[in-house]
Design an enzyme around this catalytic site. Structure first.
Site, mmCIF file in Angstrom:
data_model
loop_
_atom_site.group_PDB
_atom_site.id
_atom_site.type_symbol
_atom_site.label_atom_id
_atom_site.label_comp_id
_atom_site.label_asym_id
_atom_site.label_seq_id
_atom_site.Cartn_x
_atom_site.Cartn_y
_atom_site.Cartn_z
ATOM 1 C CB SER A 15 77.246 -2.484 66.036
ATOM 2 O OG SER A 15 78.247 -3.519 67.166
ATOM 3 N N GLY A 16 77.691 -1.372 63.151
ATOM 4 C CA GLY A 16 76.350 -1.217 61.567
ATOM 5 C C GLY A 16 75.731 -0.239 62.158
ATOM 6 C CG ASP A 41 76.439 -0.237 58.572
ATOM 7 O OD1 ASP A 41 77.216 -0.642 58.208
ATOM 8 O OD2 ASP A 41 75.953 -0.196 58.051
ATOM 9 C CB THR A 55 80.426 -7.153 65.966
ATOM 10 O OG1 THR A 55 79.713 -6.386 67.162
ATOM 11 C CG2 THR A 55 80.181 -8.231 66.682
ATOM 12 C CB THR A 56 83.882 -6.541 61.636
ATOM 13 O OG1 THR A 56 81.941 -6.966 61.245
ATOM 14 C CG2 THR A 56 84.306 -6.411 60.728
ATOM 15 C CB THR A 58 81.065 -1.513 61.598
ATOM 16 O OG1 THR A 58 81.016 -2.778 61.236
ATOM 17 C CG2 THR A 58 80.867 -0.348 60.824
#
EC number: 4.2.3.3
Length: 154
Positions: free
Chosen positions: A65-66, A71, A47-48, A45
């Site tokens: 992003s999640g 997700d 930023t990760t 996802t």
């Protein structure tokens, strides 16, 4: 629900997700296992994914992003057989505004019977298992039988 056999390939599609307070821990874990992870396709996802790619040099396909739906994107990929392993370092001490999405993601991973790791110890067990490098037969929902049964009633 009826099930059928489904294969996980020897080259796995691995999703990497971390809550904000766990991103560095996941990045450190990925650095430690970079050699093993290079043998697989990596997804993350928002930023990760950017953090992992920058800090490890690994190729990571990034979703949004999640909290913005990432997700759910990963969950959709699990249900279509495009993600084989979920490594999700979630923060058990921090409530998240997208907790329902997290619960849905973990539910889909359980439904489709893929390995899930939620911390460095469980991730170590997954990545060092001999099965990570092999094709693996598992039981998954028989969607065709499910639809046939459901549409019979229409």
């Amino acid at each position: 629900m009826k099930s059928r056999t489904g294969a996980l390939p020897s080259r796995k599609q691995i999703a990497l997700i971390a809550h904000d307070n766990k991103k560095q821990e996941l990045s450190d874990w990925v650095c430690t296992h970079k050699k093993e992870l290079e043998q697989h396709d990596l997804f993350a996802t928002g930023t990760t994914g950017y953090k992992l790619a920058a800090e490890t040099g690994l190729k990571v396909e990034k979703y949004i992003s999640g909290p913005l739906g990432g997700d759910q994107q990963i969950g959709a990929k699990i249900s279509t057989g495009e993600i084989d392993v979920l490594i999700f370092f979630w923060d058990p001490f921090e409530p998240m505004p997208h907790d329902p999405d997290v619960k849905a993601l973990l539910r889909i991973a359980a439904v489709w019977n893929i390995p899930v790791a939620c911390n460095p110890a469980s991730a170590d067990f997954v990545i060092t298992s001999p099965l990570i490098k092999q094709s693996y037969e598992r039981q998954i929902p028989d969607y065709e039988a499910y639809i046939a049964e459901r549409t019979k009633k229409l």
